[in-house]
Design a protein around this motif. Structure first.
Motif, short mmCIF file in Angstrom:
data_model
loop_
_atom_site.label_atom_id
_atom_site.label_comp_id
_atom_site.label_asym_id
_atom_site.label_seq_id
_atom_site.Cartn_x
_atom_site.Cartn_y
_atom_site.Cartn_z
N LEU A 119 8.91 -3.22 -13.22
CA LEU A 119 8.84 -2.33 -14.26
C LEU A 119 10.07 -2.30 -15.09
N MET A 120 11.29 -2.49 -14.30
CA MET A 120 12.56 -2.21 -14.83
C MET A 120 12.84 -2.59 -16.15
N PRO A 121 12.40 -4.15 -16.62
CA PRO A 121 12.63 -4.52 -17.74
C PRO A 121 11.82 -3.81 -18.81
N LEU A 122 10.74 -3.34 -18.60
CA LEU A 122 10.04 -2.41 -19.61
C LEU A 122 10.69 -1.03 -19.77
N LEU A 123 11.34 -0.56 -18.73
CA LEU A 123 12.00 0.91 -19.00
C LEU A 123 13.16 0.73 -19.29
N THR A 124 13.88 -0.37 -19.49
CA THR A 124 15.18 -0.73 -20.12
C THR A 124 15.12 -0.94 -21.61
N ASN A 125 13.93 -1.44 -22.02
CA ASN A 125 13.53 -2.07 -23.24
C ASN A 125 13.29 -1.12 -24.49
N GLY A 126 13.57 0.00 -24.22
CA GLY A 126 13.31 1.21 -25.39
C GLY A 126 14.88 1.73 -25.72
N ASN A 127 14.46 2.89 -26.06
CA ASN A 127 15.81 3.92 -26.34
C ASN A 127 16.11 4.87 -25.05
N GLY A 128 15.57 4.46 -23.91
CA GLY A 128 15.66 5.12 -22.76
C GLY A 128 14.42 5.61 -22.21
N ALA A 129 14.54 5.65 -20.72
CA ALA A 129 13.31 6.00 -19.92
C ALA A 129 13.52 6.85 -18.99
N ARG A 130 12.67 7.76 -18.34
CA ARG A 130 12.63 8.29 -17.23
C ARG A 130 11.82 7.97 -16.12
N ILE A 131 12.41 7.95 -14.87
CA ILE A 131 11.82 7.54 -13.58
C ILE A 131 11.90 9.02 -12.72
N LYS A 173 18.86 8.65 -6.65
CA LYS A 173 20.40 8.41 -6.96
C LYS A 173 20.99 7.00 -7.27
N SER A 174 20.18 6.05 -6.49
CA SER A 174 20.63 4.63 -6.89
C SER A 174 20.31 4.20 -8.20
N LEU A 175 19.43 4.78 -8.44
CA LEU A 175 18.70 4.29 -10.00
C LEU A 175 19.70 4.80 -10.89
N ALA A 176 19.92 6.12 -10.73
CA ALA A 176 20.87 6.61 -11.80
C ALA A 176 22.28 6.09 -11.86
N GLU A 177 22.58 5.67 -10.58
CA GLU A 177 24.06 4.98 -10.67
C GLU A 177 23.91 3.51 -10.95
N LYS A 178 23.00 2.85 -10.84
CA LYS A 178 22.86 1.48 -11.28
C LYS A 178 22.44 1.19 -12.49
N PHE A 179 21.67 2.06 -13.21
CA PHE A 179 21.01 1.91 -14.45
C PHE A 179 21.10 3.00 -15.51
N GLY A 180 22.22 3.94 -15.06
CA GLY A 180 22.36 4.85 -16.22
C GLY A 180 22.82 4.48 -17.39
N GLU A 181 23.87 3.38 -17.39
CA GLU A 181 24.34 2.98 -18.46
C GLU A 181 23.28 2.34 -19.38
N GLN A 182 21.80 1.93 -18.86
CA GLN A 182 21.04 1.37 -19.70
C GLN A 182 19.90 2.11 -20.07
N HIS A 183 20.64 3.57 -20.28
CA HIS A 183 19.69 4.68 -20.70
C HIS A 183 18.46 5.02 -19.54
N ILE A 184 18.64 4.84 -18.45
CA ILE A 184 17.69 5.09 -17.44
C ILE A 184 18.11 6.69 -16.75
N GLU A 185 17.19 7.51 -16.89
CA GLU A 185 17.39 8.68 -16.16
C GLU A 185 16.43 8.77 -15.16
N ALA A 186 16.87 9.03 -13.81
CA ALA A 186 16.00 9.14 -12.76
C ALA A 186 16.23 10.58 -12.09
N TYR A 187 15.15 11.08 -11.35
CA TYR A 187 14.92 12.45 -10.90
C TYR A 187 14.08 12.56 -9.76
N ALA A 188 14.50 13.36 -8.86
CA ALA A 188 13.56 13.54 -7.58
C ALA A 188 13.32 14.81 -7.60
N LEU A 189 11.98 15.30 -6.93
CA LEU A 189 11.71 16.66 -6.91
C LEU A 189 10.95 17.05 -5.76
#
Length: 277
Positions: A119-131, A173-189
């Motif tokens: 789904l990453m192409p869809l997550l990086t295709n807007g103004n930013g997304a959260r995982i 943490k890998s998602l934040a590191e690899k895709f942060g510059e593509q406006h992806i935010e990733a959080y665990a809880l």
């Protein structure tokens, strides 16, 4: 705004869907039981939410099913704003999937790894997304053997679960590191110790823990609060890749902060999905 969520038909998943549906234009419910999803939609739909739910079959323990689910979502939209990897489970006996993977590893980690990747192409295709990845304080009990991620030797349901929950944080943490510059935010809880049917088939030490903590467990609604907060707040406190408890940044284990380990788990996960999916 579009939301996709796994495990939406039970426990904290239901509560997240109920709270978040009014905030999104479309909600993809990724489920193993379509009829159960339809029953949930019928139960919670209002004038504001009617027609926005799309049940999609997705068995996280079957990588082909995960790929197919992503394909279905891609036929409906070209962008997703929030992905909640919510589903999870603990299994008393060592069981292997049709992909010949240990079930805890596949259902809690690798299925979500592949889903997010697809789904990453869809997550990086807007103004930013959260995982948002639902982990657990059980990650602090992890004991990782990189040569035996499938617990072919010495299976323990609690250790397997702890490992998978650690992998959820490392993945975040890998998602934040690899895709942060593509406006992806990733959080665990960590949702808290929630009074649901989770782990009811467990045996031994984990079953004892469940019985001991039962009087102190929180409601599914309370357990869903941090996930709802992360999915809906305008600005998440802390930094990209953080781990949360009670809607606040928390400190995970030292292993969860290891860049070396997160890179190793990413690499092994990539190898498995390329080989099996």
């Amino acid at each position: 705004m579009l939301l996709a969520i796994t495990g939406p038909t039970s426990g904290i998943g239901v509560e997240k869907v109920k709270a978040l549906a009014p905030k999104f234009d479309q909600v993809f419910l990724l489920v193993r039981d379509i009829e159960k999803a339809k029953a949930l939609v019928k139960k919670i739909s209002t004038e504001d939410t009617a027609g926005k739910f799309i049940p999609v079959f997705c068995d996280l323990a079957d990588l082909a099913s995960v790929k197919k689910a992503a394909e279905v979502i891609r036929t409906h939209t070209d962008s997703i704003d929030v992905l909640i990897n919510n589903a999870g489970g603990i299994f008393p006996e060592r069981t292997t999937t049709k992909d010949e993977l240990e079930l805890t590893f596949s259902a809690n980690h690798l299925g979500h790894f592949l889903l997010t990747k697809e789904l990453m192409p869809l997550l990086t295709n807007g103004n930013g997304a959260r995982i948002i990845n639902v982990s657990s304080e059980a990650h602090k009990a992890a004991s990782v053997n990189l040569n035996d991620l499938q617990f072919e030797k010495g299976y323990s349901s609690f250790k397997a679960y702890g490992n998978a929950k650690l992998f959820n944080i490392l993945f975040t943490k890998s998602l934040a590191e690899k895709f942060g510059e593509q406006h992806i935010e990733a959080y665990a809880l960590h949702p808290g110790v929630v009074n649901t049917n989770f782990g009811q088939q467990s045996k031994g030490f984990f079953k004892l823990l469940i019985s001991l903590f039962k009087p102190f467990m929180i409601s599914p609604g309370k357990g869903a609060e941090t996930g709802i907060f992360l999915a809906s707040t305008a600005e998440v406190p802390g930094k990209n890749g953080d781990y949360f408890k009670k809607s606040k940044v928390a400190s995970p284990s030292r292993k969860a902060e290891s860049k070396k380990l997160r890179d190793q788990i990413w690499e092994k996960s990539e190898e498995l999905v390329k080989k099996l999916a």
